[in-house]
Write a protein that holds these residues in place. Structure first.
Motif, PDB file in Angstrom:
ATOM      1  N   HIS A  30      -3.942  -8.710  -4.879  1.00  0.00           N
ATOM      2  CA  HIS A  30      -3.085  -9.155  -3.773  1.00  0.00           C
ATOM      3  C   HIS A  30      -1.619  -9.029  -4.168  1.00  0.00           C
ATOM      4  CE1 HIS A  30      -1.442 -11.459  -0.465  1.00  0.00           C
ATOM      5  NE2 HIS A  30      -0.882 -12.294  -1.324  1.00  0.00           N
ATOM      6  N   PHE A  31      -1.295  -9.427  -5.401  1.00  0.00           N
ATOM      7  CA  PHE A  31       0.093  -9.336  -5.848  1.00  0.00           C
ATOM      8  C   PHE A  31       0.564  -7.886  -5.895  1.00  0.00           C
ATOM      9  CE2 PHE A  31       3.303  -8.770  -9.133  1.00  0.00           C
ATOM     10  CZ  PHE A  31       4.254  -9.705  -8.750  1.00  0.00           C
ATOM     11  N   ASN A  32      -0.331  -6.977  -6.287  1.00  0.00           N
ATOM     12  CA  ASN A  32       0.056  -5.565  -6.372  1.00  0.00           C
ATOM     13  C   ASN A  32       0.508  -5.013  -5.022  1.00  0.00           C
ATOM     14  OD1 ASN A  32      -0.309  -5.266  -9.105  1.00  0.00           O
ATOM     15  ND2 ASN A  32      -2.413  -4.521  -8.948  1.00  0.00           N
ATOM     16  N   ARG A  33      -0.125  -5.500  -3.941  1.00  0.00           N
ATOM     17  CA  ARG A  33       0.314  -5.059  -2.606  1.00  0.00           C
ATOM     18  C   ARG A  33       1.749  -5.532  -2.340  1.00  0.00           C
ATOM     19  NH1 ARG A  33      -5.158  -6.329  -1.231  1.00  0.00           N
ATOM     20  NH2 ARG A  33      -4.561  -8.370  -0.422  1.00  0.00           N
ATOM     21  N   LEU A  34       2.034  -6.778  -2.712  1.00  0.00           N
ATOM     22  CA  LEU A  34       3.392  -7.302  -2.542  1.00  0.00           C
ATOM     23  C   LEU A  34       4.369  -6.553  -3.436  1.00  0.00           C
ATOM     24  CD1 LEU A  34       2.586 -11.137  -2.537  1.00  0.00           C
ATOM     25  CD2 LEU A  34       2.867  -9.630  -0.559  1.00  0.00           C
ATOM     26  N   TRP A  35       3.910  -6.211  -4.621  1.00  0.00           N
ATOM     27  CA  TRP A  35       4.764  -5.493  -5.574  1.00  0.00           C
ATOM     28  C   TRP A  35       5.137  -4.111  -5.046  1.00  0.00           C
ATOM     29  CZ3 TRP A  35       7.754  -5.948  -9.680  1.00  0.00           C
ATOM     30  CH2 TRP A  35       8.035  -4.810 -10.448  1.00  0.00           C
ATOM     31  N   ARG A  36       4.142  -3.395  -4.529  1.00  0.00           N
ATOM     32  CA  ARG A  36       4.424  -2.049  -4.020  1.00  0.00           C
ATOM     33  C   ARG A  36       5.403  -2.097  -2.852  1.00  0.00           C
ATOM     34  NH1 ARG A  36      -1.127  -1.314  -5.440  1.00  0.00           N
ATOM     35  NH2 ARG A  36      -1.798  -1.975  -3.353  1.00  0.00           N
ATOM     36  N   LYS A  37       5.258  -3.101  -1.986  1.00  0.00           N
ATOM     37  CA  LYS A  37       6.181  -3.248  -0.859  1.00  0.00           C
ATOM     38  C   LYS A  37       7.588  -3.559  -1.361  1.00  0.00           C
ATOM     39  CE  LYS A  37       6.885  -5.704   3.504  1.00  0.00           C
ATOM     40  NZ  LYS A  37       8.335  -5.923   3.234  1.00  0.00           N
ATOM     41  N   ALA A  38       7.680  -4.421  -2.383  1.00  0.00           N
ATOM     42  CA  ALA A  38       8.996  -4.758  -2.934  1.00  0.00           C
ATOM     43  C   ALA A  38       9.658  -3.534  -3.546  1.00  0.00           C
ATOM     44  CB  ALA A  38       8.858  -5.869  -3.975  1.00  0.00           C
ATOM     45  N   CYS A  39       8.871  -2.721  -4.252  1.00  0.00           N
ATOM     46  CA  CYS A  39       9.414  -1.492  -4.848  1.00  0.00           C
ATOM     47  C   CYS A  39       9.936  -0.554  -3.763  1.00  0.00           C
ATOM     48  CB  CYS A  39       8.348  -0.789  -5.682  1.00  0.00           C
ATOM     49  SG  CYS A  39       7.966  -1.600  -7.252  1.00  0.00           S
ATOM     50  N   SER A  40       9.160  -0.456  -2.676  1.00  0.00           N
ATOM     51  CA  SER A  40       9.576   0.408  -1.569  1.00  0.00           C
ATOM     52  C   SER A  40      10.859  -0.108  -0.939  1.00  0.00           C
ATOM     53  CB  SER A  40       8.459   0.479  -0.523  1.00  0.00           C
ATOM     54  OG  SER A  40       8.864   1.236   0.594  1.00  0.00           O
ATOM     55  N   ASP A  41      10.914  -1.425  -0.716  1.00  0.00           N
ATOM     56  CA  ASP A  41      12.108  -2.014  -0.098  1.00  0.00           C
ATOM     57  C   ASP A  41      13.334  -1.875  -0.996  1.00  0.00           C
ATOM     58  OD1 ASP A  41      10.522  -2.708   2.018  1.00  0.00           O
ATOM     59  OD2 ASP A  41      10.312  -4.819   1.453  1.00  0.00           O
ATOM     60  N   ALA A  42      13.108  -1.923  -2.321  1.00  0.00           N
ATOM     61  CA  ALA A  42      14.232  -1.826  -3.263  1.00  0.00           C
ATOM     62  C   ALA A  42      14.570  -0.376  -3.591  1.00  0.00           C
ATOM     63  CB  ALA A  42      13.903  -2.589  -4.547  1.00  0.00           C
ATOM     64  N   GLY A  43      13.763   0.571  -3.075  1.00  0.00           N
ATOM     65  CA  GLY A  43      14.018   1.978  -3.342  1.00  0.00           C
ATOM     66  C   GLY A  43      13.711   2.400  -4.766  1.00  0.00           C
ATOM     67  N   ILE A  44      12.729   1.737  -5.385  1.00  0.00           N
ATOM     68  CA  ILE A  44      12.350   2.036  -6.773  1.00  0.00           C
ATOM     69  C   ILE A  44      10.964   2.655  -6.780  1.00  0.00           C
ATOM     70  CG2 ILE A  44      11.878   1.046  -9.058  1.00  0.00           C
ATOM     71  CD1 ILE A  44      13.890  -1.167  -8.327  1.00  0.00           C
ATOM     72  N   LYS A  45      10.816   3.827  -7.395  1.00  0.00           N
ATOM     73  CA  LYS A  45       9.542   4.547  -7.384  1.00  0.00           C
ATOM     74  C   LYS A  45       8.919   4.593  -8.785  1.00  0.00           C
ATOM     75  CE  LYS A  45      10.891   7.610  -3.551  1.00  0.00           C
ATOM     76  NZ  LYS A  45      11.063   9.030  -3.129  1.00  0.00           N
ATOM     77  N   GLY A  46       7.582   4.551  -8.796  1.00  0.00           N
ATOM     78  CA  GLY A  46       6.841   4.783 -10.033  1.00  0.00           C
ATOM     79  C   GLY A  46       6.872   3.662 -11.036  1.00  0.00           C
TER      80      GLY A  46
END
Length: 385
Positions: A288-304
């Motif tokens: 569940h946290f990984n889904r939130l993490w991926r969204k945060a990375c996308s919102d922050a413009g950070i990939k990989g």
């Protein structure tokens, strides 16, 4: 003239014309050679080798290795003191990668060529190199025990480096990126991101924290336990990965206000209260946290960037301060210097790049000396003709 009786073993000629050699083993059993011989001399030589083994105490029961590998490996896993996650990993590797090839094969019949062929076939079939390396490591460990149990003479796993897991170097985040990710997360997980990025704690160690583990007056976190998620969805509270994993990590003063605010707003009450909770009061689950993490990375413009890369970030930052190997080992919770040296090496490489960049600035900013004209024109004090 009567034939001289041999002192060790017996040789007899078979109707086929070949010779069979037998000897009495230390267990009282009559042991025949695994094959017949073309000449009597060859049979005598084989018996002489066996007699030498007995005198050296190097004799092995040739029947000891006649045990199916699958049965022996299953017992090997059962008898080991392993964490639940490691036990599940070994069971999966055995079922999916070792038993299909070696399950019904006797331990004594697994040879180096057989192992090499198995590994090559696994890699050729598309099995990931990391999985193959882990399966090979398990096979080597089981066969190593078979050597210790005197079931076989030598370990057939002889491929140099085959058990080494080669993982590409993971990226690290900048200080600003850590804050950008923390701000992009749900507020209740903001401090979790900051502590991962600047303390270098693992996910399971963070989730396992209780209020009594955090001492804001002295700026320290005591790591005493970790939460592990098993393949079946169950969770296990266990000690850290090694004795060195039980440690006290100093908190950078810059994030103490964030931790204090988190404890007041989101943590469970009481000294034994959990520090990090989900929105419904449960211990957070990684998927569940990984889904939130991926969204945060996308919102922050950070990939990989994976969440575990924040641990690498914290350790790299610690190494860049000039901390010694022993200090890094203590902070990271490692019992060996290998990981600490890797971070120190990375820090040294970065420092070299910084020095090179500074050198370029120096060269660019330095004024070029003007070459003097060899024919000097007039100077003060010179007189005209």
């Amino acid at each position: 003239m009567a034939q001289k009786r041999r002192h060790f073993g017996r040789v007899r000629k078979l109707p086929s014309g070949r010779y069979q050699a037998r000897y009495l083993g230390p267990d009282g059993q009559l042991r025949p050679a695994p094959e017949t011989f073309r000449t009597k001399r060859d049979a005598d030589d084989w018996l002489a080798d066996k007699q030498t083994e007995l005198r050296r105490g190097d004799w092995h029961d040739p029947d000891a290795g006649k045990v199916p590998f699958g049965e022996y490996a299953a017992a090997w896993i059962k008898e080991r003191e392993l964490t639940a996650t490691t036990r599940q990993l070994y069971g999966s590797l055995l079922r999916h990668h070792l038993e299909p090839a070696f399950g019904v094969v006797n331990v004594a019949e697994i040879s180096p060529p057989v192992v090499r062929r198995w590994r090559a076939d696994k890699l050729a079939s598309g099995t990931g190199p990391t999985t193959v390396a882990k399966a090979y490591a398990l096979l080597r460990a089981v066969m190593g025990t078979a050597v210790a149990d005197q079931m076989i003479r030598r370990n057939p796993c002889t491929i140099k480096g085959a058990s080494t897991v080669h993982t590409p170097e993971r990226p690290t985040a900048t200080v600003q990126e850590v804050y950008d990710l923390a701000d992009a997360m749900q507020p209740r997980y903001r401090t979790l991101v900051l502590m991962a990025g600047f303390l270098g704690l693992r996910w399971g160690e963070l989730i396992g924290l209780h209020r009594r583990d955090i001492d804001l007056d002295h700026g320290a976190v005591r790591v005493r336990r970790a939460v592990a998620e098993l393949f079946n969805g169950q969770r296990e509270i266990k000690a850290p990965k090694s004795a060195a994993g039980k440690r006290t990590v100093s908190i950078p003063a810059a994030i103490i206000p964030d931790i204090r605010d988190h404890l007041e707003r989101y943590a469970e009450h009481g000294a034994d209260g959990r520090v990090f909770l989900g929105s419904k009061g449960a211990t957070p689950r990684r998927n569940h946290f990984n889904r939130l993490w991926r969204k945060a990375c996308s919102d922050a413009g950070i990939k990989g960037l994976h969440f575990h890369d924040l641990r690498h970030t914290g350790n790299t930052l610690a190494a860049s301060t000039g901390a010694s190997t022993r200090e890094l080992m203590s902070r990271m919770g490692h019992s060996t210097a290998r990981a600490a040296l890797i971070y120190q090496h990375a820090s040294a490489e970065r420092d070299r790049l910084i020095a090179d960049a500074l050198s370029a600035l120096v060269d660019k900013g330095r004024k070029t000396k003007k070459k003097q004209d060899p024919k000097r024109k007039g100077h003060a004090g010179d007189t005209a003709d």
